[in-house]
Design a protein around this motif. Structure first.
Motif, PDB file in Angstrom:
ATOM      1  N   PHE A 276      57.670  -1.975  66.107  1.00  0.00           N
ATOM      2  CA  PHE A 276      58.479  -1.421  65.016  1.00  0.00           C
ATOM      3  C   PHE A 276      59.914  -1.316  65.479  1.00  0.00           C
ATOM      4  N   ASN A 277      60.847  -1.618  64.586  1.00  0.00           N
ATOM      5  CA  ASN A 277      62.261  -1.379  64.887  1.00  0.00           C
ATOM      6  C   ASN A 277      62.991  -0.947  63.622  1.00  0.00           C
ATOM      7  N   THR A 278      63.987  -0.115  63.809  1.00  0.00           N
ATOM      8  CA  THR A 278      64.760   0.382  62.681  1.00  0.00           C
ATOM      9  C   THR A 278      66.137   0.828  63.160  1.00  0.00           C
ATOM     10  N   THR A 279      67.071   0.936  62.243  1.00  0.00           N
ATOM     11  CA  THR A 279      68.397   1.491  62.510  1.00  0.00           C
ATOM     12  C   THR A 279      68.623   2.666  61.565  1.00  0.00           C
ATOM     13  N   LEU A 280      68.835   3.852  62.107  1.00  0.00           N
ATOM     14  CA  LEU A 280      69.063   5.031  61.278  1.00  0.00           C
ATOM     15  C   LEU A 280      70.405   4.895  60.576  1.00  0.00           C
ATOM     16  N   PRO A 281      70.450   5.072  59.265  1.00  0.00           N
ATOM     17  CA  PRO A 281      71.658   4.734  58.500  1.00  0.00           C
ATOM     18  C   PRO A 281      72.878   5.571  58.815  1.00  0.00           C
ATOM     19  N   ASN A 282      72.709   6.848  59.064  1.00  0.00           N
ATOM     20  CA  ASN A 282      73.868   7.721  59.236  1.00  0.00           C
ATOM     21  C   ASN A 282      74.482   7.623  60.631  1.00  0.00           C
ATOM     22  N   THR A 283      73.642   7.599  61.646  1.00  0.00           N
ATOM     23  CA  THR A 283      74.131   7.600  63.027  1.00  0.00           C
ATOM     24  C   THR A 283      74.168   6.208  63.648  1.00  0.00           C
ATOM     25  N   LYS A 284      73.587   5.198  62.966  1.00  0.00           N
ATOM     26  CA  LYS A 284      73.488   3.827  63.481  1.00  0.00           C
ATOM     27  C   LYS A 284      72.650   3.748  64.762  1.00  0.00           C
ATOM     28  N   THR A 285      71.766   4.726  64.944  1.00  0.00           N
ATOM     29  CA  THR A 285      70.864   4.719  66.097  1.00  0.00           C
ATOM     30  C   THR A 285      69.834   3.614  65.926  1.00  0.00           C
ATOM     31  N   PHE A 286      69.721   2.758  66.939  1.00  0.00           N
ATOM     32  CA  PHE A 286      68.743   1.670  66.892  1.00  0.00           C
ATOM     33  C   PHE A 286      67.527   2.055  67.716  1.00  0.00           C
ATOM     34  N   ILE A 287      66.352   1.939  67.116  1.00  0.00           N
ATOM     35  CA  ILE A 287      65.096   2.290  67.772  1.00  0.00           C
ATOM     36  C   ILE A 287      64.168   1.088  67.702  1.00  0.00           C
ATOM     37  N   THR A 288      63.610   0.712  68.845  1.00  0.00           N
ATOM     38  CA  THR A 288      62.600  -0.347  68.858  1.00  0.00           C
ATOM     39  C   THR A 288      61.468   0.067  69.780  1.00  0.00           C
ATOM     40  N   THR A 289      60.252  -0.221  69.370  1.00  0.00           N
ATOM     41  CA  THR A 289      59.094   0.200  70.151  1.00  0.00           C
ATOM     42  C   THR A 289      57.973  -0.822  70.023  1.00  0.00           C
ATOM     43  N   GLU A 290      57.123  -0.841  71.032  1.00  0.00           N
ATOM     44  CA  GLU A 290      55.999  -1.776  71.062  1.00  0.00           C
ATOM     45  C   GLU A 290      54.875  -1.162  71.899  1.00  0.00           C
ATOM     46  N   PHE A 291      53.645  -1.196  71.375  1.00  0.00           N
ATOM     47  CA  PHE A 291      52.476  -0.712  72.101  1.00  0.00           C
ATOM     48  C   PHE A 291      51.360  -1.746  71.992  1.00  0.00           C
ATOM     49  N   ALA A 292      50.554  -1.837  73.045  1.00  0.00           N
ATOM     50  CA  ALA A 292      49.482  -2.833  73.074  1.00  0.00           C
ATOM     51  C   ALA A 292      48.231  -2.246  73.719  1.00  0.00           C
ATOM     52  N   TRP A 293      47.089  -2.786  73.294  1.00  0.00           N
ATOM     53  CA  TRP A 293      45.788  -2.400  73.821  1.00  0.00           C
ATOM     54  C   TRP A 293      45.041  -3.678  74.208  1.00  0.00           C
ATOM     55  N   ILE A 294      44.498  -3.698  75.429  1.00  0.00           N
ATOM     56  CA  ILE A 294      43.867  -4.898  75.968  1.00  0.00           C
ATOM     57  C   ILE A 294      42.418  -4.591  76.325  1.00  0.00           C
ATOM     58  N   ASN A 295      41.517  -5.502  75.942  1.00  0.00           N
ATOM     59  CA  ASN A 295      40.113  -5.424  76.329  1.00  0.00           C
ATOM     60  C   ASN A 295      39.727  -6.719  77.023  1.00  0.00           C
ATOM     61  N   VAL A 296      39.184  -6.620  78.230  1.00  0.00           N
ATOM     62  CA  VAL A 296      38.782  -7.785  79.003  1.00  0.00           C
ATOM     63  C   VAL A 296      37.315  -7.629  79.382  1.00  0.00           C
ATOM     64  N   ASP A 297      36.528  -8.667  79.150  1.00  0.00           N
ATOM     65  CA  ASP A 297      35.120  -8.673  79.545  1.00  0.00           C
ATOM     66  C   ASP A 297      35.059  -9.007  81.037  1.00  0.00           C
ATOM     67  N   VAL A 298      35.004  -7.958  81.860  1.00  0.00           N
ATOM     68  CA  VAL A 298      34.962  -8.121  83.318  1.00  0.00           C
ATOM     69  C   VAL A 298      33.495  -8.187  83.762  1.00  0.00           C
TER      70      VAL A 298
END
Length: 409
Positions: A276-298
């Motif tokens: 997800f990413n966004t820019t807050l309109p009033n302060t021009k704060t830029f926020i970007t984030t990323e999360f992931a989940w991994i499953n491996v058959d070990v």
């Protein structure tokens, strides 16, 4: 894809001499980019390039270099200067709705050379374009949107490079498309490509480690399991809210048969990510984030130090504090920024004790960056990182400074 360094030097020698002999610099012009209707999936194309007059070819690239001084538990290697990477882009409009784009990357001063992207795109319809070649798998956002000048931090996010295998590219093919409706943008990508191999559990890290697959020199020529990896993503953007993306990458990673004889059961790796990413309109704060989940058959024969579940992510917050003419540069920007990172390479509990398995990390990076223009960034970072071993012993602590510059050219 690894390439002979002598071949690269020869190619650049020929190209540079050809340009010097035949191209008047006044015929080179900067190709403007439309930044108002783009998604993360457009990052490969949305780069500044120079067009050679009356030819279909555009060229460009970026460079990253930095200084760092880091200490781990009181021990330091001192001051270090690093030539992180040099990337060269070349694209061409072959014909109506037919394009070619490539990216050649030199890392660590030329120690590693790779073709990171090289594809032919054929647009049948805005919602149905065909892409084939060396593709960048669209898992999360950073894997495609990784150019150094776009970020306020000298290091790439740990979850995107040491948990996810960014930057991860493979030979493959598939479809992608976009649609615009008023203030909304929709996009999707779906590819079959080369895959992972046994190195994700058989590596020098002695843990489940997806980035190890990048070191396989044969992955651009053959698929270890014989079954293609699937990567798919859907993204939605609203001009006032921001962009959200959901992605999946998965497939069989092990060689389960040899000459038609079954030698093992099929073992899969499955990755789910949200960005997800966004820019807050009033302060021009830029926020970007990323999360992931991994499953491996070990395989059950492996010890518990090889995790079957992993998770992690990062969030960047960038706040402009000055945007004006500074030191003679018009529209220069001074930013402060912060990055929070977390990775758990082994989610779960020990079978014998029921205690939590360690092998996790968290990090905080603060930054001050100066941009004389939108394509160049000078950045000073301070990192504090704590990492625990598999037994959750008191963490090792790494801290220190990085200073660097990155720019498109």
């Amino acid at each position: 894809m690894r390439i002979s360094i002598s071949y690269i030097i020869l190619c650049f020698f020929v190209i540079s001499n050809t340009i010097n002999a035949q191209i008047d610099p006044s015929l080179l012009k900067r190709v403007s980019k439309d930044t108002t209707k783009v998604l993360n999936m457009d990052a490969i194309y949305n780069r500044p390039t120079l067009n050679i007059n009356k030819t279909p070819i555009a060229i460009g690239g970026y460079v990253e270099t930095n200084w760092q001084h880091l200490t781990t538990d009181g021990v330091s290697e001192g001051h270090q200067f690093q030539a992180r990477r040099l990337s060269i882009f070349m694209s061409s409009s072959i014909g109506k709705r037919v394009k070619f784009l490539s990216e050649l990357e030199f890392e660590e001063g030329g120690k590693e050379i790779a073709i990171e992207f090289a594809s032919v795109d054929v647009e049948f319809h805005p919602l149905a374009s065909f892409r084939a070649g060396i593709i960048v798998n669209p898992i999360g956002a950073f894997n495609q949107n990784h150019d150094g000048p776009k970020w306020e931090f000298t290091d790439r996010p740990i979850p995107a490079t040491q948990m996810l295998p960014g930057t991860f590219s493979n030979v493959g093919a598939g479809l992608y498309g976009k649609k615009y409706h008023k203030n909304w943008m929709y996009g999707y990508e779906a590819y079959f490509s080369g895959s992972f191999d046994n190195s994700i559990i058989e590596n020098t890290q002695n843990k489940t480690y997806l980035p190890a697959a990048k070191d396989n020199p044969d992955r651009f020529e053959e698929i270890n399991s014989g079954i293609p990896l699937f990567t798919g993503k859907i993204a939605v953007r609203n001009g006032k809210i921001g962009e959200i993306g959901l992605s999946y990458m998965g497939g069989v990673y092990n060689k389960f048969q040899e000459d038609g004889i079954i030698i093992d059961e099929k073992r899969s790796v499955n990755i789910f990510a949200i960005d997800f990413n966004t820019t807050l309109p009033n302060t021009k704060t830029f926020i970007t984030t990323e999360f992931a989940w991994i499953n491996v058959d070990v395989p059950s024969t492996y010890s518990q130090q090889f995790g079957s579940k992993q998770q992690g992510g990062f969030i960047d917050i960038v706040q402009p504090i000055l945007n004006r003419t500074m030191l003679g540069w018009e529209k220069a920007t001074l930013n402060v920024a912060c990055r929070l990172e977390y990775v758990d390479w082994n989610v779960g509990k020990f079978n014998e004790t029921g205690g939590n398995i360690g092998e996790d990390l968290w990090s905080v990076v603060s930054a001050i960056s100066f941009r004389p223009n939108s394509q160049t960034v000078i950045r000073l970072n301070y990192r504090l990182l704590k990492q625990r071993d598999i037994l959750s012993n008191p963490p090792s602590i790494t801290d220190g400074f990085n200073f660097g510059i990155s720019t498109y050219f």
